[in-house]
Design a protein around this motif. Structure first.
Motif, PDB file in Angstrom:
ATOM      1  N   TYR A 103     -24.268 -22.097  50.030  1.00 37.88           N
ATOM      2  CA  TYR A 103     -25.280 -22.369  49.003  1.00 37.88           C
ATOM      3  C   TYR A 103     -24.608 -22.816  47.715  1.00 37.88           C
ATOM      4  CZ  TYR A 103     -24.112 -18.069  46.496  1.00 37.88           C
ATOM      5  OH  TYR A 103     -23.461 -17.105  45.777  1.00 37.88           O
TER       6      TYR A 103
ATOM      7  N   PRO B 292     -25.300 -22.423  43.641  1.00 36.49           N
ATOM      8  CA  PRO B 292     -26.156 -21.798  42.624  1.00 36.49           C
ATOM      9  C   PRO B 292     -26.699 -22.855  41.662  1.00 36.49           C
ATOM     10  CG  PRO B 292     -23.950 -20.815  42.663  1.00 36.49           C
ATOM     11  CD  PRO B 292     -23.908 -22.045  43.510  1.00 36.49           C
TER      12      PRO B 292
ATOM     13  N   TYR C 163     -20.630 -22.130  47.722  1.00 40.54           N
ATOM     14  CA  TYR C 163     -20.099 -20.814  48.091  1.00 40.54           C
ATOM     15  C   TYR C 163     -20.585 -20.421  49.483  1.00 40.54           C
ATOM     16  CZ  TYR C 163     -19.276 -20.327  43.062  1.00 40.54           C
ATOM     17  OH  TYR C 163     -18.851 -20.516  41.770  1.00 40.54           O
TER      18      TYR C 163
ATOM     19  N   SER D  75     -22.249 -17.791  52.056  1.00 40.28           N
ATOM     20  CA  SER D  75     -23.197 -16.688  51.915  1.00 40.28           C
ATOM     21  C   SER D  75     -23.059 -15.704  53.078  1.00 40.28           C
ATOM     22  CB  SER D  75     -24.628 -17.205  51.817  1.00 40.28           C
ATOM     23  OG  SER D  75     -24.986 -17.837  53.014  1.00 40.28           O
TER      24      SER D  75
ATOM     25  N   GLU E 156     -30.081 -15.049  51.320  1.00 37.54           N
ATOM     26  CA  GLU E 156     -29.497 -16.153  50.557  1.00 37.54           C
ATOM     27  C   GLU E 156     -30.315 -16.313  49.285  1.00 37.54           C
ATOM     28  OE1 GLU E 156     -28.950 -19.764  52.696  1.00 37.54           O
ATOM     29  OE2 GLU E 156     -27.597 -18.822  54.137  1.00 37.54           O
ATOM     30  N   PRO E 157     -29.720 -16.896  48.238  1.00 34.71           N
ATOM     31  CA  PRO E 157     -30.480 -17.083  46.999  1.00 34.71           C
ATOM     32  C   PRO E 157     -31.813 -17.769  47.280  1.00 34.71           C
ATOM     33  CG  PRO E 157     -28.186 -17.588  46.635  1.00 34.71           C
ATOM     34  CD  PRO E 157     -28.333 -17.346  48.106  1.00 34.71           C
ATOM     35  N   ASP E 158     -32.874 -17.271  46.624  1.00 34.98           N
ATOM     36  CA  ASP E 158     -34.247 -17.762  46.751  1.00 34.98           C
ATOM     37  C   ASP E 158     -34.961 -17.285  48.014  1.00 34.98           C
ATOM     38  OD1 ASP E 158     -34.011 -19.035  44.337  1.00 34.98           O
ATOM     39  OD2 ASP E 158     -33.464 -20.962  45.222  1.00 34.98           O
TER      40      ASP E 158
ATOM     41  N   SER F 216     -29.068 -13.832  43.558  1.00 38.38           N
ATOM     42  CA  SER F 216     -27.701 -14.288  43.794  1.00 38.38           C
ATOM     43  C   SER F 216     -26.967 -13.234  44.597  1.00 38.38           C
ATOM     44  CB  SER F 216     -26.976 -14.493  42.458  1.00 38.38           C
ATOM     45  OG  SER F 216     -26.747 -13.234  41.851  1.00 38.38           O
TER      46      SER F 216
ATOM     47  N   TYR G 262     -26.564  -7.624  46.598  1.00 41.94           N
ATOM     48  CA  TYR G 262     -27.304  -8.809  46.176  1.00 41.94           C
ATOM     49  C   TYR G 262     -28.140  -8.437  44.960  1.00 41.94           C
ATOM     50  CZ  TYR G 262     -26.200 -11.009  50.634  1.00 41.94           C
ATOM     51  OH  TYR G 262     -25.546 -11.562  51.699  1.00 41.94           O
TER      52      TYR G 262
END
Length: 197
Positions: free
Chosen positions: A29, A31, A38, A40, A74-76, A142, A149
């Motif tokens: 992912y 940011p 990066y 994950s 994962e982010p989001d 994040s 997390y």
């Protein structure tokens, strides 16, 4: 398509490359506001050629899990977690599901005071927002630090979705800040997730 490079083991948070040269694939992912890719999840870093019909000609960097495992936050992504501990400035939770799928590994999440709700952040009282055992719907912000997390409940549809009262009953949400025990009628404060539209 196979590439000649040596397989390289990576862990979450490790840098895989720059998004100017590579595109983030599975297990990777970027940011917001950053052009670094990066990892994950833990696995093998792999570069794959873009699909022939793709307009984006950057090779895709992905991380292939070292073992068959369930989904990874994962982010989001929207997750379901069980609150394990509530402190003055944060709440810790064990992530149980990512989207509709149950996780197979143990992932820990932290909801910080500033991520509980979108307004009146300075007035958030963690002990009036969550209790240990609450089931919350939250969004992954994040990877946070190496151990947990960072999660957010700062949208209307995020927050406590299920809670047990002192009497051991499943409580019913009566407003976005309160839940009630159907047995005793006792009202407890929570950061409640809005149900429906």
């Amino acid at each position: 398509m196979k590439t000649a490079e040596q397989p390289e083991m990576v862990t979450p948070g490790e840098v895989l490359g720059k998004s100017t040269e590579l595109k983030a694939g599975k297990g990777a992912y970027v940011p917001p506001g950053d052009n670094t890719i990066y990892a994950s999840l833990t696995g093998i870093r792999r570069i794959v050629s873009p699909a022939p019909e793709s307009d984006d000609l950057r090779p895709i960097v992905e991380v292939v899990g070292h073992k068959a495992h369930g989904p990874v936050p994962e982010p989001d992504s929207v997750i379901i977690a069980r609150v394990t501990k509530v402190m003055a400035r944060m709440a810790a939770a064990d992530i149980m599901c990512v989207g509709p799928k149950a996780v197979r590994e143990k992932f820990t999440g932290i909801i910080r005071q500033q991520d509980v709700r979108a307004t009146e952040i300075d007035k958030v009282d963690m002990h009036l927002s969550f209790r240990p055992g609450d089931i919350v719907r939250a969004m992954v912000l994040s990877l946070g630090d190496a151990r947990a997390y960072y999660l957010s409940t700062a949208k209307n549809e995020l927050g406590v979705v299920s809670a047990e009262s002192a009497a051991g009953e499943a409580m019913v949400p009566i407003s976005w800040t309160e839940m009630q025990c159907p047995l005793s009628g006792q009202i407890e404060q929570r950061k409640v997730a809005k149900v429906g539209s």
